[in-house]
Every structure is written in C-alpha cells, then in structure tokens.
Design an enzyme around this catalytic site. Structure first.
Site, PDB file in Angstrom:
ATOM      1  N   ASN A 194       0.853  -1.304  -0.139  1.00 63.92           N
ATOM      2  CA  ASN A 194      -0.036   0.009  -0.101  1.00 63.92           C
ATOM      3  C   ASN A 194       0.979   1.273  -0.132  1.00 63.92           C
ATOM      4  O   ASN A 194       1.933   1.143   0.776  1.00 63.92           O
ATOM      5  CB  ASN A 194      -0.794   0.174   1.363  1.00 63.92           C
ATOM      6  CG  ASN A 194      -1.747   1.226   1.312  1.00 63.92           C
ATOM      7  OD1 ASN A 194      -1.404   2.201   1.367  1.00 63.92           O
ATOM      8  ND2 ASN A 194      -3.240   0.890   1.431  1.00 63.92           N
ATOM      9  N   HIS A 243      -3.544   0.762  -3.084  1.00 68.69           N
ATOM     10  CA  HIS A 243      -3.601  -0.330  -2.146  1.00 68.69           C
ATOM     11  C   HIS A 243      -2.645  -1.478  -2.437  1.00 68.69           C
ATOM     12  O   HIS A 243      -2.166  -1.524  -3.641  1.00 68.69           O
ATOM     13  CB  HIS A 243      -4.884  -0.953  -2.062  1.00 68.69           C
ATOM     14  CG  HIS A 243      -5.893   0.020  -1.441  1.00 68.69           C
ATOM     15  ND1 HIS A 243      -7.010  -0.643  -0.840  1.00 68.69           N
ATOM     16  CD2 HIS A 243      -6.065   1.322  -1.188  1.00 68.69           C
ATOM     17  CE1 HIS A 243      -7.669   0.476  -0.124  1.00 68.69           C
ATOM     18  NE2 HIS A 243      -6.955   1.638  -0.469  1.00 68.69           N
ATOM     19  N   GLU A 272      -2.614  -4.706  -2.998  1.00 68.14           N
ATOM     20  CA  GLU A 272      -3.263  -5.670  -4.060  1.00 68.14           C
ATOM     21  C   GLU A 272      -3.036  -4.803  -5.612  1.00 68.14           C
ATOM     22  O   GLU A 272      -2.449  -5.351  -6.247  1.00 68.14           O
ATOM     23  CB  GLU A 272      -4.626  -6.093  -3.742  1.00 68.14           C
ATOM     24  CG  GLU A 272      -4.972  -6.990  -2.673  1.00 68.14           C
ATOM     25  CD  GLU A 272      -4.950  -6.145  -1.371  1.00 68.14           C
ATOM     26  OE1 GLU A 272      -5.610  -6.726  -0.380  1.00 68.14           O
ATOM     27  OE2 GLU A 272      -4.849  -4.811  -1.319  1.00 68.14           O
ATOM     28  N   SER A 320      -7.166  -8.655   4.713  1.00 70.15           N
ATOM     29  CA  SER A 320      -8.336  -9.049   3.910  1.00 70.15           C
ATOM     30  C   SER A 320      -8.940  -7.892   2.862  1.00 70.15           C
ATOM     31  O   SER A 320      -8.793  -6.751   3.251  1.00 70.15           O
ATOM     32  CB  SER A 320      -9.496  -9.139   4.881  1.00 70.15           C
ATOM     33  OG  SER A 320     -10.825  -9.788   3.971  1.00 70.15           O
ATOM     34  N   CYS A 361     -10.063  -5.090   0.709  1.00 73.23           N
ATOM     35  CA  CYS A 361     -11.238  -4.367   0.755  1.00 73.23           C
ATOM     36  C   CYS A 361     -12.330  -4.297  -0.480  1.00 73.23           C
ATOM     37  O   CYS A 361     -11.948  -5.290  -1.518  1.00 73.23           O
ATOM     38  CB  CYS A 361     -10.652  -2.805   0.812  1.00 73.23           C
ATOM     39  SG  CYS A 361     -10.034  -2.281  -0.845  1.00 73.23           S
ATOM     40  N   CYS A 409     -10.182  -3.540  -4.102  1.00 71.08           N
ATOM     41  CA  CYS A 409      -9.292  -4.820  -4.259  1.00 71.08           C
ATOM     42  C   CYS A 409      -9.906  -6.006  -4.713  1.00 71.08           C
ATOM     43  O   CYS A 409      -9.582  -6.787  -5.481  1.00 71.08           O
ATOM     44  CB  CYS A 409      -8.403  -4.850  -3.214  1.00 71.08           C
ATOM     45  SG  CYS A 409      -7.199  -3.734  -3.059  1.00 71.08           S
ATOM     46  N   ASP A 436      -8.187   5.935   5.906  1.00 68.87           N
ATOM     47  CA  ASP A 436      -8.270   4.652   4.974  1.00 68.87           C
ATOM     48  C   ASP A 436      -9.416   3.729   5.289  1.00 68.87           C
ATOM     49  O   ASP A 436     -10.445   4.303   5.957  1.00 68.87           O
ATOM     50  CB  ASP A 436      -6.942   3.852   5.226  1.00 68.87           C
ATOM     51  CG  ASP A 436      -6.679   2.969   3.823  1.00 68.87           C
ATOM     52  OD1 ASP A 436      -6.615   3.506   2.724  1.00 68.87           O
ATOM     53  OD2 ASP A 436      -6.618   1.782   4.210  1.00 68.87           O
TER      54      ASP A 436
END
Length: 171
Positions: free
Chosen positions: A63, A74, A76, A99, A101, A104, A164
């Site tokens: 990120n 982010h 990912e 995990s 969001c 993503c 965030d």
C-alpha cells in the site's frame, strides 16, 4: 518460521476445515509480509501483496496511499501494477497480508484471479464471502505476524487508519 495452520474461508465458522499452508503459500506470504513491513517503515499502511503463478512471483507491492498521495494505491493494486499486463490470470494466486477491501476484491474479480490467500482478517474483516460467493478460492491463514504489523500501524498512525478503510462504514 513457518505459517500457522490455515483454513479455507467459509461463512459458517463451525464448518472451517484446518489444513497446513504449503511451502509455496508460506514463501509467498513471507514476501507479502516483507512488502507490508516496507510500507510501515515508510509511514504507510502496512498491506503487502504478491501475485504469483506456479511458485513464481509475477508482481509484488505494498500500500502506497500515504507515500504517493494516491487514494487507490492499495497493496493488491500495487502488486497488479508491478505484474503488468497479462493476457489472463488463470492459475494465479493473490497473496495479501490483510483481507481485501471492496476495491481490491473488485480487481480480483475483474481479472478473474482464481485464488486469494489472506494473511489475516481480524484487524479488518473485508468481505471474504463476497469473493468466495463468486467462485474465488479464499484461504485465510490467521497469521499473527500480519495481525501484529497492522496493529502496530493502527497504534502508531490512528489518523491514517481512520482515513483509510479503518474509518469507513460499509453498507
């Protein structure tokens, strides 16, 4: 140090199956965690990610919302950018320390990434059922190292976490 046992995500907690992370999953999550720690060292949100296929890293990133002033940077997304264009994502796995969001998760679905290995979903639950319900194999590791790096960030930078995904109310 190996990863703790992992569980394929299931919406019914009583139905979780326990299994061990294989050597590739362990190696790739170690790389994603290294990315997360790099982000934390830069004062950013410590989410690291690796996109891999057949035990080979295709892209890695963390990120960079704070560092780049980019709302969509982010972990990912950073890993996908690092991987570059691909004709398809069959046979790939996205490894992420936290995990995903909704944004993503949408990218995972858009590119039809068939498998996601998640380091932890305690500090931010995301919506793993959303992915699983659309045919993505989701493996949740419950890795305490991933939880620890995120908790350290939340304590050191609560205002950034609130800005965030930590401060958002999802409907």
């Amino acid at each position: 140090m190996g990863l703790p046992s992992c569980r394929p995500y299931n919406s019914l907690p009583v139905a979780w199956a326990t299994m061990q992370a294989d050597a590739v999953d362990t190696k790739m999550m170690d790389l994603a965690l290294q990315q997360a720690r790099e982000g934390l060292a830069q004062g950013g949100v410590p989410v690291g990610a690796v996109l891999a296929a057949n035990g080979q890293v295709l892209g890695a990133g963390h990120n960079q919302r704070v560092q780049q002033g980019d709302a969509v940077a982010h972990g990912e997304i950073s890993a996908l950018r690092d991987a570059g264009r691909r004709p398809d994502y069959a046979g790939t796995t996205m490894y992420t320390t936290l995990s995903p969001c909704q944004m993503c998760s949408g990218a995972i679905l858009l590119f039809q990434i068939p498998r996601v290995v998640v380091g932890e979903a305690e500090t931010f639950a995301g919506d793993l059922d959303f992915l699983r319900g659309r045919g993505v194999e989701v493996v949740l590791l419950d890795d305490s190292r991933c939880q620890d790096v995120m908790r350290e960030f939340q304590e050191r930078y609560p205002e950034v976490w609130s800005e965030d995904i930590g401060g958002r109310q999802f409907r």
